[in-house]
Design an enzyme around this catalytic site. Structure first.
Site, short mmCIF file in Angstrom:
data_model
loop_
_atom_site.label_atom_id
_atom_site.label_comp_id
_atom_site.label_asym_id
_atom_site.label_seq_id
_atom_site.Cartn_x
_atom_site.Cartn_y
_atom_site.Cartn_z
N GLY A 191 -4.19 -7.96 6.98
CA GLY A 191 -3.82 -8.80 8.10
C GLY A 191 -4.25 -8.17 9.42
O GLY A 191 -4.52 -6.97 9.50
N GLY A 229 -2.93 -8.47 3.57
CA GLY A 229 -2.94 -9.92 3.65
C GLY A 229 -3.72 -10.59 2.54
O GLY A 229 -3.35 -11.68 2.08
N GLU A 245 -0.31 0.37 3.39
CA GLU A 245 0.50 0.19 4.60
C GLU A 245 1.24 1.45 5.05
O GLU A 245 1.44 1.65 6.26
CB GLU A 245 1.52 -0.95 4.39
CG GLU A 245 0.90 -2.34 4.40
CD GLU A 245 0.22 -2.69 3.10
OE1 GLU A 245 -0.49 -3.71 3.05
OE2 GLU A 245 0.38 -1.95 2.10
N ASP A 286 4.08 -4.93 2.34
CA ASP A 286 4.74 -6.22 2.51
C ASP A 286 4.06 -7.31 1.67
O ASP A 286 3.62 -7.04 0.57
CB ASP A 286 4.81 -6.59 3.99
CG ASP A 286 3.46 -6.88 4.60
OD1 ASP A 286 2.43 -6.32 4.13
OD2 ASP A 286 3.40 -7.68 5.56
#
Length: 515
Positions: free
Chosen positions: A142, A191, A214, A222
């Site tokens: 993302g 993402g 991450e 996430d």
């Protein structure tokens, strides 16, 4: 790496439409002509199935076709970051941001979501296919740099809006009624994982590079990483979530992240095959994808199998990060040294939050995981390490992140629990009232899990019968149960060799599960 792999199996990956047939089928299996292969089918059912698959692939690669609609024109490429188009019974989404490795931003999310909602209601949209326009990245994560910049400007709600819309989209994909096929042909992180991993069909290729990195930017795994990572075999998901370890396409397939492994040179033909299916039947779609799958006999074995996998379960089964580190320090192996090095580079705060997050997620539904992560995102945007990590790793001038606190010993567990998990956040994630679940409903299209294999060995599966099975019988059971799916033999054999021992009794060898 992908080119070297392609040379080994006899062809180079290509993105363009295939319009001519090779003289010999080089389907990652052999260069034996089809006629010679056919001679073996009378006595070997497995060979018969392989021959059928090769003929299907040969037919689709050699059949003269019009220009496939999966090709991105230069005019289209300049128009939008997401392309959508009709291709027979398939509806395609093409991520079209190649210079940014197709990293996902808010505009892309807002473009994809309404299309999926409309297609789910359409009687003519039988299958949805997600792919990228080409280049190295399928979707390399993302656009978190924009997010932290907005937060730094005091625009907290604008920063949070990206995650809110992204999670709603990912949840919709995970509960969508229309069959969804993600072709992860390239770098797949963050993402890109969210757009793929909750779908019934996830295709890896030799170009796939999977990771959840991450913690290395002071964040958390996430996109409902708290759901899919704990549901991988053993402690594999905990290991991947904490370390950000990168996996090849083959490894992603054996790990259970991908459901199929297809050579990239067959992707266009596969999409064309799907476009001609006048059905949304998941079993039919699975069979069609499997026809184009690579023969895993000629691929590398699972790099995280065997002794490495046993060490992962030993080390990452502890309740605290400190205990995990101590266990790794006791291991005398190159894998343990590499793992310690990976963990030493990431945010100590992220490590502790991610471990608690993944432990919680193991008992949550998919929707509950998204809601927990949306809460945690707001806490991370208020903290130090997320902005520090993003600017250090993704900023114009790369630098070593200055984590605060700088070590695990300085991170107070009680403070982490209170600040990140027990204290309320300003915003809540509202998800549509769709059918939620605690286990993936399309599990049967993946390779068998270690728990499924264990159930057969221990006799918990009624169809196994009343007597203990040997290794061949267990492998044969899963080959039948998965319709001779590629990779089943390799996966089941690896698990049996690691988790069972042979018991000889009355001239019959059987297996006993080792707990």
């Amino acid at each position: 790496m992908s080119r070297l792999l392609a040379r080994r199996v006899g062809h180079l990956p290509q993105r363009s439409t295939v319009t001519t047939a090779p003289r010999l089928i080089t389907a990652r299996t052999t260069t034996v002509p089809i006629r010679a292969l056919a001679m073996t089918t009378r006595t070997n059912p497995t060979a018969a199935l392989a021959n059928k698959r090769l003929n299907v692939v040969a037919t689709w690669l050699s059949a003269p076709k019009n220009q496939m609609s999966t090709t991105v024109s230069s005019a289209e490429a300049s128009l939008a970051e997401v392309l959508t188009r009709k291709n027979g019974n398939v509806r395609e989404i093409v991520l079209n941001r190649p210079k940014k490795l197709n990293a996902l931003n808010l505009n892309m999310v807002k473009s994809i979501y309404p299309e999926l909602q409309a297609w789910e209601k359409s009687d003519t949209a039988k299958i949805v296919v997600l792919k990228s326009c080409g280049g190295k990245g399928f979707c390399a994560g993302g656009d978190v740099k924009t997010v932290v910049d907005l937060a730094a400007e005091g625009k907290q709600e604008e920063a949070v809006a990206f995650f809110e819309e992204e999670y709603k989209l990912d949840y919709f994909i995970g509960t969508m009624k229309t069959p969804y096929v993600s072709i992860m042909d390239g770098i797949t992180m963050g993402g890109g994982v969210g757009l793929s991993v909750h779908a019934p069909f996830r295709i890896a290729t030799e170009n796939t590079l999977f990771a959840m990195p991450e913690t290395g930017i002071g964040f958390l795994p996430d996109v409902a990483g708290s759901f899919f990572l704990p549901r991988l075999d053993g402690k594999l998901g905990i290991y991947l979530g904490l370390t950000g370890k990168r996996l090849s396409g083959v490894d992603a397939f054996y790990a259970g992240i991908a459901t199929h492994y297809v050579p990239s040179s067959r992707v266009d033909a596969l999409v064309e095959r799907l476009s001609e299916l006048n059905t949304s039947d998941l079993d039919v779609i699975n069979t069609a994808i499997e026809e184009f799958s690579a023969d895993m006999v000629n691929e590398a074995p699972f790099s995280l199998g065997g002794d490495v996998r046993a060490a992962i379960d030993r080390c990452f089964g502890h309740n605290t990060v400190e205990e995990i580190v101590a266990a790794l320090e006791k291991e005398d192996s190159e894998w343990a040294k590499e793992t310690l090095k990976l963990m030493s580079r990431v945010s100590p705060t992220s490590l502790k939050i991610a471990l608690r997050q993944l432990h919680n997620g193991a008992g949550y539904t998919l929707g509950q995981c998204f809601k927990m992560e949306f809460h945690l995102v707001q806490k991370f945007l208020e903290g130090h390490d997320f902005a520090e990590g993003v600017n250090a790793v993704l900023g114009k001038e790369k630098k070593k992140a200055n984590w605060q606190p700088a070590s695990l010993a300085e991170v107070d567990d009680a403070r982490i629990k209170f600040q990140y998990f027990d204290s309320a956040s300003k915003l809540r994630l509202n998800l549509d009232g769709r059918k939620d679940y605690k286990e993936y409903p399309h599990r049967k299209y993946m390779l068998p899990s270690e728990e499924e294999i264990k159930a057969v060995v221990t006799g918990e599966v009624p169809s196994v019968g009343q007597y203990a099975l040997n290794e061949k019988e267990v492998v044969d059971f899963f080959l039948r149960e998965r319709n001779n799916k590629q990779g089943v033999q390799q996966k089941v054999t690896e698990v049996l060799q690691r988790k069972t021992k042979v018991i000889s009794k009355d001239e019959h060898d059987s297996l006993k599960w080792q707990y």
